[in-house]
Design a protein around this motif. Structure first.
Motif, PDB file in Angstrom:
ATOM      1  N   HIS A   1      18.128  -5.004  -2.032  1.00  0.00           N
ATOM      2  CA  HIS A   1      16.980  -4.345  -1.415  1.00  0.00           C
ATOM      3  C   HIS A   1      17.091  -2.825  -1.363  1.00  0.00           C
ATOM      4  CE1 HIS A   1      15.329  -8.195  -0.287  1.00  0.00           C
ATOM      5  NE2 HIS A   1      16.464  -8.540   0.284  1.00  0.00           N
TER       6      HIS A   1
ATOM      7  N   HIS B   1      17.778  -2.143  -5.396  1.00  0.00           N
ATOM      8  CA  HIS B   1      16.703  -2.822  -6.126  1.00  0.00           C
ATOM      9  C   HIS B   1      17.185  -3.501  -7.415  1.00  0.00           C
ATOM     10  CE1 HIS B   1      13.778  -1.129  -3.384  1.00  0.00           C
ATOM     11  NE2 HIS B   1      14.284   0.069  -3.580  1.00  0.00           N
TER      12      HIS B   1
ATOM     13  N   GLU C   1      16.975  -6.585  -8.708  1.00  0.00           N
ATOM     14  CA  GLU C   1      16.195  -7.774  -8.373  1.00  0.00           C
ATOM     15  C   GLU C   1      16.790  -9.072  -8.910  1.00  0.00           C
ATOM     16  OE1 GLU C   1      13.606  -7.984  -6.381  1.00  0.00           O
ATOM     17  OE2 GLU C   1      13.686  -5.830  -5.964  1.00  0.00           O
TER      18      GLU C   1
ATOM     19  N   LYS D   1      18.462 -11.334  -6.372  1.00  0.00           N
ATOM     20  CA  LYS D   1      17.721 -11.744  -5.174  1.00  0.00           C
ATOM     21  C   LYS D   1      17.991 -13.193  -4.769  1.00  0.00           C
ATOM     22  CE  LYS D   1      13.171 -11.542  -2.990  1.00  0.00           C
ATOM     23  NZ  LYS D   1      11.748 -11.164  -3.146  1.00  0.00           N
TER      24      LYS D   1
ATOM     25  N   PRO E   1      10.390  -4.614   4.836  1.00  0.00           N
ATOM     26  CA  PRO E   1      11.260  -3.553   4.313  1.00  0.00           C
ATOM     27  C   PRO E   1      12.033  -2.825   5.402  1.00  0.00           C
ATOM     28  CG  PRO E   1       9.140  -3.504   3.193  1.00  0.00           C
ATOM     29  CD  PRO E   1       9.005  -4.501   4.306  1.00  0.00           C
TER      30      PRO E   1
ATOM     31  N   PHE F   1      14.843  -5.111   6.501  1.00  0.00           N
ATOM     32  CA  PHE F   1      15.928  -5.118   5.518  1.00  0.00           C
ATOM     33  C   PHE F   1      16.796  -3.873   5.639  1.00  0.00           C
ATOM     34  CE2 PHE F   1      13.094  -7.957   2.809  1.00  0.00           C
ATOM     35  CZ  PHE F   1      13.847  -9.097   3.091  1.00  0.00           C
TER      36      PHE F   1
END
Length: 360
Positions: A73, A76, A78, A81, A164, A167
């Protein structure tokens, strides 16, 4: 339309784990009735033992949640994830386990509420306690967000607006208690062997908790894929080993420079108990995983599994050496956990494993 029912397969091993946990409950009640002194081998010399060792190791290994969250997060990346979500579950179960152990090991467990009304702002334990409470609240919010994806899409859509922020806070809060755990033993530097007694302990504890996260994710992914007959993406997992290995190099350099500047490097190679245990710790935590990561074997399932398990064992050794190996000579007394301490700990771990198996 087909549907899958949520079930839990009963096996002899799982029945055995549940039986161990049930017996552990009886021992916990016995501990409350008789007190710590009667049920443990703790003493004025060894005020902290098996339970604090379990706490420190579980919190560090449960750091997989925050380290994978940072990778996913904050930076980034991904593709990690799905692993981040698995580590969130492992982390939450781990922190629940820590709280259960704390309730058992603290003499006055009924005073759990006092830090909220009488904050000890100068105590590392206060920071650890408050950070753990805050982090668990954030984890619950994250798990609710995951759970509402299919159950309540409208609620999930609304949660996306502030997730967000959740996180980011959830990535920052663990930095406090992971580092503070390394500060606890700085309160007793005269009792801790010089190999480990350093002002760098908070930073070393934080860094090791971060790079063990990918190792936990790798081991869990390989185990889960094998259990559910799914393919393992070795290329993706190898990328995680590189991230972890780079942090290990930094850790190894920091530790080496620290030992040299404090004049402790000779004690490492004295080949006594403390020196040998430290060498074993560094070999498992840094040297072997780094070598595997940069060799072709690091791209195989077997190599990845050795990387993850070695890192986790090395992490456990760092905490074990601080709690026991580094203290044994200076305290002038011996300590070995009582049967009740060991059995209760094993029982709670059985509960954690059963919870993970049921949820997955």
């Amino acid at each position: 339309m087909s549907s899958r029912r949520w079930n839990f397969r009963i096996t002899p091993v799982r029945i055995g784990m549940f039986a161990i946990f049930a017996l552990a409950i009886l021992m916990i009640l016995f501990r409350y009735y008789t007190g710590l002194g009667y049920t443990t081998n703790l003493s004025d010399e060894w005020a902290w033992g098996a339970w604090i060792m379990a706490d420190m190791n579980v919190i560090a290994l449960a750091g997989a949640g925050f380290s994978m969250a940072i990778i996913t997060h904050v930076f980034h990346v991904e593709k990690y994830k799905p692993l981040s979500r698995r580590c969130l579950l492992i982390s939450f179960i781990g922190y629940v386990l820590v709280l259960l152990i704390l309730i058992i090991e603290i003499g006055r467990w009924d005073n759990f509420w006092r830090p909220f009304v009488s904050p000890g702002i100068h105590s590392p334990m206060f920071e650890v306690y408050m950070c753990i409470v805050a982090y668990m609240i954030l984890q619950v919010i994250e798990l609710v967000e995951v759970g509402t994806e299919k159950v309540a899409p409208k609620v999930n859509h609304k949660m996306h607006k502030f997730m967000p922020v959740v996180f980011i806070i959830a990535c920052v809060v663990p930095l406090g208690h992971q580092a503070s755990l390394g500060s606890l033993y700085l309160a007793m530097p005269a009792k801790l062997d010089g190999i480990w007694a350093t002002q760098m302990m908070p930073w070393l504890y934080l860094l090791s908790a971060f790079f063990v996260g990918p190792a936990v994710a790798i081991v869990e992914n390989i185990w889960s894929n094998h259990r559910y007959n799914m393919p393992t993406d070795t290329k993706m997992l190898h990328g995680l080993t590189r991230i972890s290995a780079c942090c290990m190099v930094v850790y190894f350099v920091l530790k080496t420079v620290d030992l040299v500047t404090r004049g402790q490097i000779g004690n490492v190679f004295a080949f006594d108990l403390q020196g040998n245990m430290f060498i074993l710790e560094m070999f498992a935590l840094c040297i072997l995983p780094i070598i595997i990561s940069f060799l072709p074997v690091g791209k195989t399932v077997g190599g990845l599994l050795i990387f993850g398990l070695s890192t986790m064992v090395g992490l456990v050794l760092t905490r074990f050496n601080t709690v026991y190996t580094g203290m044994v000579e200076h305290l002038g007394a011996t300590y070995f956990p009582s049967f009740l301490e060991l059995f209760t700990t094993v029982g709670l771990f059985c509960l954690a494993f059963l919870a993970y198996l049921y949820i997955t």
